[in-house]
Structures are given as structure tokens and as C-alpha cells.
Write a protein that holds these residues in place. Structure first.
Motif, short mmCIF file in Angstrom:
data_model
loop_
_atom_site.label_atom_id
_atom_site.label_comp_id
_atom_site.label_asym_id
_atom_site.label_seq_id
_atom_site.Cartn_x
_atom_site.Cartn_y
_atom_site.Cartn_z
N CYS A 20 -14.45 7.59 5.70
CA CYS A 20 -14.10 8.63 4.73
C CYS A 20 -14.85 9.93 5.01
O CYS A 20 -14.31 11.02 4.82
CB CYS A 20 -14.41 8.15 3.31
SG CYS A 20 -13.28 6.88 2.68
N ALA A 21 -16.10 9.81 5.46
CA ALA A 21 -16.90 10.99 5.77
C ALA A 21 -16.33 11.74 6.97
O ALA A 21 -16.42 12.97 7.05
CB ALA A 21 -18.35 10.59 6.03
N ARG A 22 -15.71 10.99 7.91
CA ARG A 22 -15.14 11.62 9.11
C ARG A 22 -13.75 12.20 8.85
O ARG A 22 -13.33 13.12 9.56
CB ARG A 22 -15.06 10.60 10.26
CG ARG A 22 -16.41 10.15 10.80
CD ARG A 22 -16.25 9.46 12.14
NE ARG A 22 -15.40 8.29 12.05
CZ ARG A 22 -15.86 7.05 11.85
NH1 ARG A 22 -17.16 6.84 11.70
NH2 ARG A 22 -15.03 6.02 11.79
N SER A 23 -13.03 11.65 7.88
CA SER A 23 -11.65 12.07 7.65
C SER A 23 -11.37 12.23 6.16
O SER A 23 -11.24 11.23 5.43
CB SER A 23 -10.67 11.05 8.25
OG SER A 23 -9.34 11.36 7.92
N THR A 24 -11.29 13.48 5.71
CA THR A 24 -10.98 13.74 4.30
C THR A 24 -9.58 13.23 3.96
O THR A 24 -9.34 12.72 2.86
CB THR A 24 -11.06 15.25 4.02
OG1 THR A 24 -12.38 15.71 4.32
CG2 THR A 24 -10.74 15.54 2.56
N ARG A 25 -8.66 13.35 4.92
CA ARG A 25 -7.29 12.88 4.69
C ARG A 25 -7.27 11.38 4.42
O ARG A 25 -6.61 10.91 3.50
CB ARG A 25 -6.45 13.20 5.93
CG ARG A 25 -4.98 12.80 5.82
CD ARG A 25 -4.32 12.92 7.18
NE ARG A 25 -4.87 11.95 8.11
CZ ARG A 25 -5.03 12.16 9.42
NH1 ARG A 25 -4.71 13.33 9.93
NH2 ARG A 25 -5.53 11.22 10.20
N PHE A 26 -8.02 10.61 5.22
CA PHE A 26 -8.11 9.17 5.02
C PHE A 26 -8.75 8.86 3.67
O PHE A 26 -8.29 7.97 2.94
CB PHE A 26 -8.93 8.55 6.15
CG PHE A 26 -9.20 7.07 5.98
CD1 PHE A 26 -8.28 6.13 6.39
CD2 PHE A 26 -10.39 6.63 5.40
CE1 PHE A 26 -8.52 4.77 6.23
CE2 PHE A 26 -10.64 5.28 5.24
CZ PHE A 26 -9.71 4.35 5.66
N LEU A 53 -8.78 10.65 0.89
CA LEU A 53 -7.85 10.93 -0.20
C LEU A 53 -6.76 9.88 -0.28
O LEU A 53 -6.35 9.47 -1.39
CB LEU A 53 -7.24 12.33 -0.02
CG LEU A 53 -8.21 13.50 -0.17
CD1 LEU A 53 -7.51 14.81 0.18
CD2 LEU A 53 -8.79 13.55 -1.57
N ALA A 54 -6.26 9.43 0.88
CA ALA A 54 -5.21 8.42 0.90
C ALA A 54 -5.72 7.09 0.34
O ALA A 54 -5.03 6.43 -0.45
CB ALA A 54 -4.69 8.23 2.31
N LEU A 55 -6.94 6.70 0.73
CA LEU A 55 -7.51 5.44 0.24
C LEU A 55 -7.77 5.52 -1.25
O LEU A 55 -7.47 4.57 -2.00
CB LEU A 55 -8.80 5.14 1.00
CG LEU A 55 -9.57 3.89 0.54
CD1 LEU A 55 -8.70 2.65 0.65
CD2 LEU A 55 -10.85 3.72 1.36
N GLU A 56 -8.31 6.64 -1.72
CA GLU A 56 -8.58 6.79 -3.15
C GLU A 56 -7.28 6.77 -3.96
O GLU A 56 -7.26 6.25 -5.08
CB GLU A 56 -9.35 8.09 -3.40
CG GLU A 56 -10.79 8.02 -2.92
CD GLU A 56 -11.54 9.32 -3.13
OE1 GLU A 56 -10.88 10.34 -3.49
OE2 GLU A 56 -12.77 9.35 -2.94
N PHE A 115 0.85 -1.20 0.00
CA PHE A 115 0.00 0.00 0.00
C PHE A 115 0.89 1.25 0.00
O PHE A 115 0.82 2.07 0.92
CB PHE A 115 -0.90 0.02 1.24
CG PHE A 115 -1.90 -1.09 1.28
CD1 PHE A 115 -3.22 -0.87 0.93
CD2 PHE A 115 -1.54 -2.37 1.70
CE1 PHE A 115 -4.16 -1.89 0.98
CE2 PHE A 115 -2.47 -3.40 1.76
CZ PHE A 115 -3.78 -3.16 1.39
N PRO A 116 1.74 1.43 -1.02
CA PRO A 116 2.72 2.53 -0.99
C PRO A 116 2.14 3.93 -0.85
O PRO A 116 2.78 4.79 -0.24
CB PRO A 116 3.47 2.37 -2.32
CG PRO A 116 2.58 1.52 -3.17
CD PRO A 116 1.85 0.62 -2.24
N PRO A 117 0.93 4.24 -1.39
CA PRO A 117 0.45 5.62 -1.23
C PRO A 117 -0.07 5.94 0.17
O PRO A 117 -0.36 7.10 0.47
CB PRO A 117 -0.70 5.72 -2.26
CG PRO A 117 -0.56 4.51 -3.14
CD PRO A 117 0.07 3.48 -2.27
N LEU A 118 -0.22 4.93 1.02
CA LEU A 118 -0.83 5.14 2.33
C LEU A 118 0.21 5.44 3.41
O LEU A 118 1.10 4.63 3.65
CB LEU A 118 -1.62 3.90 2.75
CG LEU A 118 -3.00 3.71 2.13
CD1 LEU A 118 -3.59 2.38 2.60
CD2 LEU A 118 -3.94 4.84 2.50
#
Length: 241
Positions: free
Chosen positions: A191-197, A199-202, A95-98
Motif C-alpha cells: 500500500c505504501a508503494r502504490s496508492t492505487r492498490f 485505495l482499491a483494497l480499502e 472482489f468486485p471493487p478490485l
């Protein structure tokens, strides 16, 4: 040689310089360190500018500094490899982008298990409710009149998760494959609680999609007509062909 004369007013310029530099820096850690330095200089100014310290300004600046320290600590912790859960440390490289902190949050929502028998996980044209990541084992994919086998280290059900559209292909996992499984509802709440999470998952899913498009429909692709029915029984013959 003229002796240096201390002037509290100089502290205002110094603190302002730290704040200005911080606001033009994109790197979050450096930004917070510069703002924290500026806050420290302002505290010194409020202690020395008058005969009596400006306690109200000191209290407020102190609280601002503490909030910044908390945010900085959280930011460093999210980037630290110590945030990687030991039970899933073996797959973090997949999961390199995470960042480590977001990987930890993602793993908290996952169910990790080995498939006991060949298992269909998505159906072309039907809405899904689960996202999968194949850790080991082959995946048989059927899309329209083509079928092909994909190596592990890939997401399944990602199109339905990202855009809410029906699955773009039918997929089967071979017996013994190890997977991670998430419910769409759990991921969407996070995802609704954390925009950062989010974006990282996407970003992780998008990287996987690009790799999948580049490697699908290649030398392992065969006509569906050439695969015995049911599809689940065809998995070993296709994989070995």
C-alpha cells in the motif's frame, strides 16, 4: 473553388485541442489517447514547420509519446481480465471493487489453504497481524455477549488492518474452511508503494464491512451463555441451530 492551403500553424491549434480535451476528461484511457494524439500532431508540426525538421523538439515529443504509450499499456493491462491469475480466477467475482491488475497484486501476497481443524483467527481486544478472506466454510463470531455464524465470502481482521486498532470480535473458522491469508506487514508495504492498490483494497474491505454489519446479529445470533465452552466446540451446534 478555393484550393486548401496547408499551414503548419493549424497543426498547433489541432494539437492544442487534443491536449485541452484530454485534460478535461476524467477517463484515464481516453485522456491518454487524446494526449497521444496531440503529441502525434506536434511531431508532424515539428517535421513540417521549417525547411529542416526541429529534431530537438521531435526527440522530446517522441519520448513523451513513448512514456504515454507505456503508461497506457500498463493501464489497459491492469483493467484486462488476462491479468487475473488462473489459480484464483474462481474467486475474482468475490472482489468486485478490485480491478484485475490489483486483484493479481493482492493474490501474489496471499497464502491460500484449507483449515485442517477449527481455528481461532482473531481475538476481541487484541491486536492482530493477519488479514483473512473466507472463501468457503462458516465463521463463528463472538462479540461481547453475543455470538453468531457468518457465511463465507468475507474478510476477517480487517478492522485491525485498516486502523491499527485491536480486533473488534473473536472469530473461529470451521474445519475444512478455505481461506486466503495475508500478513499485515506485506500488505502495508504494498500500500505504501502504490496508492492505487491501497485505495482499491480499502474499497473492497469497506464493501465487505457494510455487508457484514447488515447481516450480523440477525437470526443466527445467540447468547454466549447458550454456547458450550470452549467456543471452538460450539461451532457445529451453533451452525446447525
Amino acid at each position: 473553388m478555393t484550393d486548401f492551403v496547408y499551414s503548419p500553424g493549424l497543426l498547433v491549434y489541432l494539437a492544442g485541442a487534443f491536449y485541452i480535451l484530454g485534460l478535461v476528461i476524467i477517463h484515464q484511457v481516453v485522456l491518454r489517447l487524446l494526449i497521444l494524439s496531440g503529441t502525434g500532431v506536434y511531431l508532424l508540426y515539428y517535421f513540417t514547420v521549417a525547411d529542416t525538421p526541429l529534431w530537438e523538439a521531435i526527440y522530446v515529443s517522441f519520448l513523451i509519446g513513448m512514456a504515454n504509450i507505456i503508461g497506457l499499456t500498463s493501464l489497459l493491462a491492469r483493467k484486462s481480465r488476462f491479468a487475473i491469475p488462473r489459480a484464483h480466477a474462481d474467486i475474482y467475482g468475490d472482489f468486485p471493487p478490485l480491478p484485475p491488475g490489483d486483484f493479481r497484486a493482492l493474490m501474489k501476497l496471499a497464502k491460500r489453504y484449507a483449515v485442517e481443524a477449527d481455528k481461532q483467527v482473531t481475538t476481541e481486544g487484541e491486536a492482530g497481524d493477519k488479514l483473512y478472506f473466507v472463501i468457503s466454510g462458516s465463521t463463528l463470531v463472538r462479540k461481547s455477549d453475543q455470538a453468531f455464524v457468518l457465511a463465507p465470502k468475507l474478510f476477517l481482521g480487517e478492522v485491525a488492518f485498516l486502523v491499527g486498532a485491536p480486533s473488534s470480535a473473536s472469530t473461529w473458522l470451521e474445519e475444512g474452511a478455505e481461506v486466503l491469508e495475508w500478513n499485515f506487514s506485506d500488505l502495508r508495504r504494498k500500500c505504501a508503494r502504490s496508492t492505487r492498490f491501497k485505495l482499491a483494497l480499502e474499497a473492497a474491505i469497506s464493501a465487505d464491512l457494510a455487508h457484514k454489519v447488515a447481516h450480523s446479529m440477525g437470526k443466527d445470533s445467540v447468547r454466549v451463555d447458550h454456547i458450550p465452552k470452549p467456543m471452538i466446540e460450539a461451532l457445529p451446534s451453533v451452525r446447525q441451530g
